[in-house]
Write an enzyme that holds these catalytic residues in place. Structure first.
Site, PDB file in Angstrom:
ATOM      1  N   HIS A   1      12.271  -6.025   3.250  1.00 42.94           N
ATOM      2  CA  HIS A   1      11.549  -5.786   2.004  1.00 42.94           C
ATOM      3  C   HIS A   1      10.644  -7.416   2.072  1.00 42.94           C
ATOM      4  O   HIS A   1       9.025  -7.132   1.807  1.00 42.94           O
ATOM      5  CB  HIS A   1      11.998  -4.971   1.356  1.00 42.94           C
ATOM      6  CG  HIS A   1      11.035  -4.711   0.553  1.00 42.94           C
ATOM      7  ND1 HIS A   1      10.371  -3.630   0.355  1.00 42.94           N
ATOM      8  CD2 HIS A   1      11.318  -5.289  -0.849  1.00 42.94           C
ATOM      9  CE1 HIS A   1       9.584  -3.397  -0.687  1.00 42.94           C
ATOM     10  NE2 HIS A   1       9.575  -4.412  -1.512  1.00 42.94           N
TER      11      HIS A   1
ATOM     12  N   SER B   1       4.550   0.928  -0.507  1.00 48.62           N
ATOM     13  CA  SER B   1       5.747   1.916  -1.063  1.00 48.62           C
ATOM     14  C   SER B   1       6.957   1.636  -1.514  1.00 48.62           C
ATOM     15  O   SER B   1       6.716   0.727  -2.375  1.00 48.62           O
ATOM     16  CB  SER B   1       6.198   1.439   0.308  1.00 48.62           C
ATOM     17  OG  SER B   1       7.218   0.814   0.319  1.00 48.62           O
ATOM     18  N   HIS B   2       7.182   2.718  -2.796  1.00 50.50           N
ATOM     19  CA  HIS B   2       8.428   2.681  -3.225  1.00 50.50           C
ATOM     20  C   HIS B   2       9.068   3.640  -3.036  1.00 50.50           C
ATOM     21  O   HIS B   2       9.484   4.233  -3.787  1.00 50.50           O
ATOM     22  CB  HIS B   2       8.188   2.760  -5.067  1.00 50.50           C
ATOM     23  CG  HIS B   2       8.338   1.628  -5.997  1.00 50.50           C
ATOM     24  ND1 HIS B   2       9.028   1.653  -7.158  1.00 50.50           N
ATOM     25  CD2 HIS B   2       9.050   0.079  -5.428  1.00 50.50           C
ATOM     26  CE1 HIS B   2       9.970   1.001  -7.748  1.00 50.50           C
ATOM     27  NE2 HIS B   2       9.527  -0.227  -6.679  1.00 50.50           N
TER      28      HIS B   2
ATOM     29  N   ARG C   1       0.517  -5.104 -11.408  1.00 46.05           N
ATOM     30  CA  ARG C   1       0.901  -6.178 -11.375  1.00 46.05           C
ATOM     31  C   ARG C   1       0.445  -7.153 -10.174  1.00 46.05           C
ATOM     32  O   ARG C   1       0.204  -8.058 -10.529  1.00 46.05           O
ATOM     33  CB  ARG C   1       2.587  -6.565 -11.276  1.00 46.05           C
ATOM     34  CG  ARG C   1       2.595  -6.144 -13.078  1.00 46.05           C
ATOM     35  CD  ARG C   1       4.007  -7.255 -13.235  1.00 46.05           C
ATOM     36  NE  ARG C   1       5.216  -6.558 -12.244  1.00 46.05           N
ATOM     37  CZ  ARG C   1       5.785  -5.705 -12.232  1.00 46.05           C
ATOM     38  NH1 ARG C   1       5.443  -4.531 -13.432  1.00 46.05           N
ATOM     39  NH2 ARG C   1       6.643  -4.805 -11.398  1.00 46.05           N
TER      40      ARG C   1
ATOM     41  N   GLU D   1      15.571  -7.471 -11.236  1.00 48.78           N
ATOM     42  CA  GLU D   1      14.002  -7.257 -10.635  1.00 48.78           C
ATOM     43  C   GLU D   1      13.598  -6.073 -11.757  1.00 48.78           C
ATOM     44  O   GLU D   1      12.768  -5.030 -12.175  1.00 48.78           O
ATOM     45  CB  GLU D   1      13.675  -5.903  -9.514  1.00 48.78           C
ATOM     46  CG  GLU D   1      14.552  -6.549  -8.365  1.00 48.78           C
ATOM     47  CD  GLU D   1      14.619  -5.489  -6.628  1.00 48.78           C
ATOM     48  OE1 GLU D   1      14.247  -4.502  -7.000  1.00 48.78           O
ATOM     49  OE2 GLU D   1      14.366  -6.457  -5.952  1.00 48.78           O
TER      50      GLU D   1
ATOM     51  N   ASP E   1      -3.118  -1.355   3.893  1.00 45.77           N
ATOM     52  CA  ASP E   1      -1.871   0.154   4.828  1.00 45.77           C
ATOM     53  C   ASP E   1      -0.938  -0.144   4.222  1.00 45.77           C
ATOM     54  O   ASP E   1      -0.435  -1.096   3.954  1.00 45.77           O
ATOM     55  CB  ASP E   1      -2.269  -0.457   6.373  1.00 45.77           C
ATOM     56  CG  ASP E   1      -1.949  -1.806   6.603  1.00 45.77           C
ATOM     57  OD1 ASP E   1      -0.989  -2.949   5.990  1.00 45.77           O
ATOM     58  OD2 ASP E   1      -1.235  -2.551   7.742  1.00 45.77           O
TER      59      ASP E   1
END
Lengths: 87, 752
Positions: free
Chosen positions: B58, B106-107, B128, B325, B513
Site C-alpha cells: 500500500h 481507494s479505501h 487531507r 492510523e 487514476d
C-alpha cells in the site's frame, strides 16, 4: 413482564467524537476534574413472558446482529426487573 | 511480571540474536534481511514497525512501481502542470491565476469491514491530501463498485458506504458532485470505494511536503493518537508489554468530520500567513510515513520525541504510536520564530498542536522514547528506497477463449416487441437504472458553487464568481471492458471520462487514476495491471492529458477469484464561463437530435450482453483517441458558441440509454429515426466509443453541420425532441412515465 437493558458502548480503543465533544465542553461550563467521557446507547426492552435463558439468548442474538455494530461496539445485557424472571 | 527492557538502538545492537516477528508484520525474509543490511544490525521493534508498514504494498508500491514509471516517461508536454506526480496530489493551472489540485484514492478494504467508517475516513483522507497542497477543498466525487445488486451483503455494505460518504462530506460542507455506482458479482467480497477530491488555490500558494532547514520544528496537530487501524504492530506491542490491552487490536478507524473541518481552516490560515515550510497529512502508516517522508524530502535529518505525541490511549506502545492510523492529523515543519504564531492559530481553531521534534543537519531520522533512542535510520531507506519487484506476469491462458466468445454472435431481438422489452430491461437494470436514491443522500449544492452534479456527465464547480471560471471532473471505469482487454479497457475508461468532461463544455486538462486490481502475486493479474498501465500511459500521451497522481489498490480478491481489473480514471477539465455549460437534459421541444461519431456492431462487454444474456466475452469497443479528441473539440466549441442546448455522451447502454436519460431529466420525449445503413438494434444498443448525442436548436442547424463537416466529424441526424414518449419510428414507443417508473424504481426496490 420484565425489562432487559442492553448497553452499547464503542470499544475502548475506538475514537468517540461525541464523547470528546462533551468532555471538551465540561471545563467551559465550569465542571472540572473529568478526564475522559465516552458516550454510549442504552436500549430498554420490555419482554413478554419469562426472561429465561432462551429469552436472553434471543436478546443476545438481536443485540449482536442489530443493536450493536460489533465491529466497533461492545454490548452488555442485564435484567432490570427480576420479579417474574427465572433466577 | 516486569516489563521487558526498552528495545533501543543500543539494545538492538547488543542483542543481535533476538527474533523479531517480521513475517507476522508482512515482511518477506529477503526484505527483513535487507533491513538488517541497511542498518548493519537487527532493527529495533520501532524500526521494524516503520519498515514493515512503509514497505507494504500500500505504501511502497513495490509491485506497481516498475509499471507506474510510464506515467512519468510518457507524460505529454503540458503547460498546465504546475506540480507533477509524486507529491500528495498534482496541481494543474486552470488560468486566471488559479490552480487546481485533485486526486482519487481507494479505501476499499476498510469499507468492506466497516462500511460507514471506512467510506467516511476515505473521504477524510483524500481531503487531507488536498489541504496538504495548500488548497481549499471545494468538492468530492465517489466512484463506487459493489457486488451483485440483489446479494444480501450488498444491502449491508452499500447503505453504510453511502451514509458514510454523505455524513462525512456533508459535515465538512463539501458538495459531492460526481462518481459512479456499479454492481457486479466480481466485487462481492471486495467492494471498491474510491474517493476523489478537488481543491482550489492561487498559484503562489502551492506547498510541497518537505522538511529542510536545521532547527525548524516538527509540529503534530489535529486529533490525539489512538489505537486506530493498527495492523500487525500489536504483535510487537505484546512483546514489549506484558500488561493487558484495552481490547484486541487492530481497530477500525473512526472519522470525526468536525475535527477535519477545523484542520482545514487551521491549515489554510497557517498557509496564508506563510508559517509553514513543509507539510504532510497522516494517512496510511501514520507518523511512520509522515516523519520519514518529510525528512527524506528535505535534507534528511530529523529528531522526534515520541513521548510528546498527544495520546488518546495512554497504554499505546511506541511501535503502535508510529503505526497508528488515527484520522484528522497533520504534521507541519515550521521555522522556530513562527512556532508561537502557528500554535496560536491552532488554539484559535481548538486544534491540539504539539512540537514533537525538529529538523537536524544530519541525514538520520532519530526517534526517542522515554529517553532512549528507538529509531535511527536513513529516512530515504524507509520512505523511498523500499523493495521494488519485477513481478512475473503472463497473459492468462483463458484470455483467448474469453475474447473468442464473441458477444456480437449472441441472439438479438427478432421483433419490435422484443426490442422494446429489452430496452425496458436495460434502462431498469441495476447498473443502468437511476442512482438518484443513492446520490440524493449527498449534498450536491452546499457552498453554492455547484454548476453540475450527478446525473450529469461531469460534475462542475464555479471557482470565480466574477468571471465564471469553473472546473469539471468526471470519473469512469469499466471492469468488463478491462477484463476483455486490459490495455484498451483502461484507454476506454480514460476516453469516457475525457468525453464526459468535454460533453459538459469543459476542456480536459489532466488525469488522476485509481487502479484497482487483484493479487500482484498472480501473474495473470499482474499482466492485467501491466497492460492497463501501458494502455493508460499511451492514451494520456496521445490525448495530451498528463497523469498527476493517483493510487494503486492491489489484493482485491477473495481466494482465487480476483475482481475484474478496474482502472478508474478521473479527468479534470476547465471551462472559461460556467454559464456556457451543456446539460444532459433535453431543453426544448423541436430541437434536432444529432448523433456524433461512428456506430459499429460492438457488443463485447456491453450492458446489453450483461443484462439480456448475462454474458461477458468478445472484444471491447475500438479505441480511436484522435476521434475522441476531435469529438471533444466539437463539443467544446459548440457549447462555447451556443450551438447545442444539451449533450450526452454514449457509453454503457448505448444510444437508447443516453436518450432515455436526457428525456427523463428534461421531461421531454424524443422521436428517433433509425439512420440508413444501421439496423435498429445496433443503432440503439451498440457501445461504440467516441460518440455523443446533441440537441441543436433549429436556428443553429446549418452552423453546427458546417462546423462538423469542416472538421471531418461524422454527424447523423437521428430525430427530434418531441412529445412525452421515446418513439423509435417503425419499432416501438415507450411513454416517459413507463420509462421513469422502470428507470427510477429499481434501486429503491433493491435496497428497501
Amino acid at each position: 413482564m420484565a425489562r432487559v437493558v442492553v448497553d452499547v458502548m464503542l470499544k475502548p480503543e475506538i475514537l468517540d467524537p461525541q464523547g470528546q465533544a462533551v468532555q471538551r465542553a465540561l471545563p467551559r461550563l465550569g465542571f472540572d476534574g473529568i478526564s475522559d467521557v465516552r458516550q454510549g446507547k442504552r436500549f430498554e426492552l420490555e419482554v413478554d413472558g419469562p426472561v429465561d435463558e432462551a429469552a436472553l439468548a434471543r436478546i443476545h442474538d438481536l443485540a449482536e446482529s442489530f443493536l450493536a455494530n460489533t465491529v466497533i461496539e461492545d454490548f452488555t445485557i442485564r435484567v432490570e426487573e427480576v420479579a417474574e424472571a427465572v433466577k | 511480571m516486569s516489563r521487558t527492557p526498552l528495545d533501543t538502538v543500543e539494545h538492538a545492537a547488543a542483542t543481535p540474536d533476538v527474533e523479531l516477528p517480521w513475517a507476522e508484520l508482512g515482511l518477506k525474509k529477503d526484505e527483513y534481511e535487507r533491513v538488517v543490511e541497511i542498518l548493519g544490525r537487527r532493527p529495533t521493534g520501532a524500526e521494524l514497525a516503520m519498515y514493515s508498514v512503509m514497505w507494504s504494498e500500500h505504501c511502497s508500491y513495490k509491485s506497481s512501481k516498475v509499471h507506474l514509471r510510464q506515467f512519468g516517461e510518457k507524460a505529454p508536454e503540458s503547460d498546465a502542470m504546475l506540480v507533477g506526480i509524486g507529491e500528495n496530489a498534482g496541481v494543474v493551472d486552470v488560468g486566471q491565476g488559479y490552480a487546481v489540485t485533485f486526486k482519487v484514492e481507494s479505501h476499499n478494504h476498510p469499507s468492506y469491514v466497516e462500511p460507514y467508517q471506512g467510506a467516511a475516513t476515505g473521504v477524510g483522507g483524500i481531503v487531507r491530501d488536498i489541504i496538504a497542497m495548500g488548497a481549499r477543498p471545494v468538492a468530492v466525487v465517489d466512484p463506487l463498485r459493489f457486488g451483485a445488486a440483489d446479494h444480501p451483503d450488498t444491502k449491508r455494505v452499500l447503505p453504510g458506504v453511502v451514509a458514510g460518504i454523505g455524513g462525512y462530506g456533508n459535515c465538512l460542507g463539501l458538495p459531492n458532485i460526481g462518481g459512479e455506482v456499479v454492481f457486479d458479482a466480481c466485487y462481492q467480497g471486495n467492494p471498491l470505494v474510491n474517493a476523489g477530491a478537488i481543491g482550489v488555490m492561487r498559484h503562489e500558494d502551492i506547498h510541497l511536503a518537505k522538511a529542510s532547514g536545521a532547527g525548524n520544528k516538527v509540529i503534530l496537530y489535529g486529533a490525539r493518537t489512538g489505537g486506530d487501524g493498527i495492523g500487525g504492530a500489536s504483535i510487537l506491542a505484546s512483546e514489549t508489554f506484558d500488561d493487558a490491552k484495552p481490547s484486541k487490536r487492530p481497530a477500525v478507524q473512526v472519522g470525526d468530520p468536525f475535527q477535519e473541518k477545523l484542520l482545514i481552516e487551521c491549515t489554510l490560515e497557517a498557509f496564508r500567513e506563510k508559517l509553514v515550510v513543509g507539510i504532510q497529512d497522516l494517512g496510511a502508516a501514520g507518523l511512520s510515513c509522515a516523519t520519514s517522508e518529510l525528512a527524506s524530502n528535505g535534507s534528511g535529518g530529523m529528531r522526534v520525541t515520541l513521548d510528546d505525541v498527544p495520546l488518546r490511549d495512554s497504554t499505546l506502545s511506541p511501535e503502535e504510536i508510529l503505526m497508528s492510523e488515527s484520522q484528522e492529523r497533520m504534521c507541519a515543519v515550521v521555522e522556530p520564530e513562527k512556532v508561537d504564531r502557528f500554535l496560536e492559530i491552532c488554539e484559535k481553531w481548538d486544534v491540539i498542536a504539539t512540537v514533537i521534534g525538529e529538523v537536524t543537519d544530519g541525514d538520520r531520522l532519530e526517534i526517542y522514547w522515554h529517553g532512549g533512542k528507538i529509531v535511527d535510520v536513513d529516512p530515504r531507506t524507509v520512505a523511498h528506497e523500499g523493495p521494488v519487484y519485477e513481478r512475473p506476469y503472463a497473459r492468462p491462458s483463458w484470455q483467448d477463449e474469453l475474447q473468442a466468445d464473441d458477444a456480437n454472435k449472441l441472439p438479438r431481438p427478432a421483433t419490435s416487441e422484443e426490442l422494446k422489452d429489452q430496452v425496458l430491461k436495460l434502462v431498469g437494470s441495476p447498473n443502468q437504472a437511476s442512482k438518484s436514491w443513492i446520490t440524493s443522500q449527498y449534498d450536491h449544492f452546499v457552498q453554492g458553487n455547484t454548476v453540475l452534479a450527478q446525473p450529469e456527465d461531469s460534475g462542475m464547480i464555479r471557482i470565480d464568481e466574477e468571471t465564471g471560471l469553473g472546473v469539471a471532473i468526471a470519473t469512469d471505469g469499466n471492469g468488463r471492458y478491462a477484463k476483455l482487454d486490459p490495455y484498451h479497457g483502461a484507454q476506454l475508461a480514460l476516453a469516457e471520462a475525457y468525453r464526459n468532461v468535454a460533453t459538459t463544455g469543459a476542456k480536459p486538462l489532466a488525469v488522476s487514476d485509481c487502479l484497482n486490481f487483484g493479487s500482484p502475486e498472480d501473474p495473470a493479474v499482474m499482466w492485467q495491471f501491466a497492460e492497463a498501465v501501458r494502455g493508460l500511459a499511451d492514451a494520456c500521451q496521445q490525448l495530451g492529458t498528463p497523469v498527476t497522481g493517483g493510487n494503486v489498490s492491489l489484493y482485491n480478491q477473495t481466494g482465487e477469484a480476483a475482481i475484474h481489473p478496474t482502472p478508474v480514471v478521473a479527468v479534470l477539465g476547465v471551462i472559461d464561463d460556467v454559464a456556457r455549460r451543456t446539460p444532459v437534459a433535453f431543453q426544448e421541444e423541436g430541437q434536432l437530435l444529432y448523433l456524433l461519431g461512428d456506430t459499429r456492431e460492438e457488443f463485447g462487454g456491453s450492458a446489453w450482453s450483461q443484462v439480456v444474456h448475462d454474458h461477458l466475452g468478445g472484444l471491447p469497443p475500438q479505441v480511436d483517441l484522435e476521434r475522441e479528441r476531435l469529438l471533444a473539440e466539437i463539443l467544446i466549441s459548440a457549447s462555447r458558441d451556443g450551438m447545442i442546448d444539451s449533450a450526452h455522451d454514449l457509453s454503457d447502454g448505448g444510444l437508447i440509454q443516453a436518450v432515455v436519460e436526457s428525456a427523463l431529466l428534461g421531461g421531454k420525449g424524443a422521436r428517433l429515426i433509425v439512420p440508413d445503413g444501421l439496423d435498429a438494434f445496433t443503432f440503439l444498443f451498440s457501445e461504440s466509443a467516441g460518440r455523443a448525442v446533441v440537441a441543436v436548436p433549429r436556428s443553429e442547424e446549418v452552423r453546427f453541420n458546417d462546423m462538423c463537416g469542416a472538421r471531418g466529424l461524422p454527424v447523423t441526424r437521428i430525430g427530434v425532441v418531441d412529445g412525452d414518449t421515446v418513439d423509435v419510428q417503425g419499432e416501438f414507443a415507450l411513454s416517459l412515465s413507463e420509462l421513469r417508473e422502470t428507470h427510477e424504481g429499481t434501486i429503491p426496490a433493491l435496497l428497501k
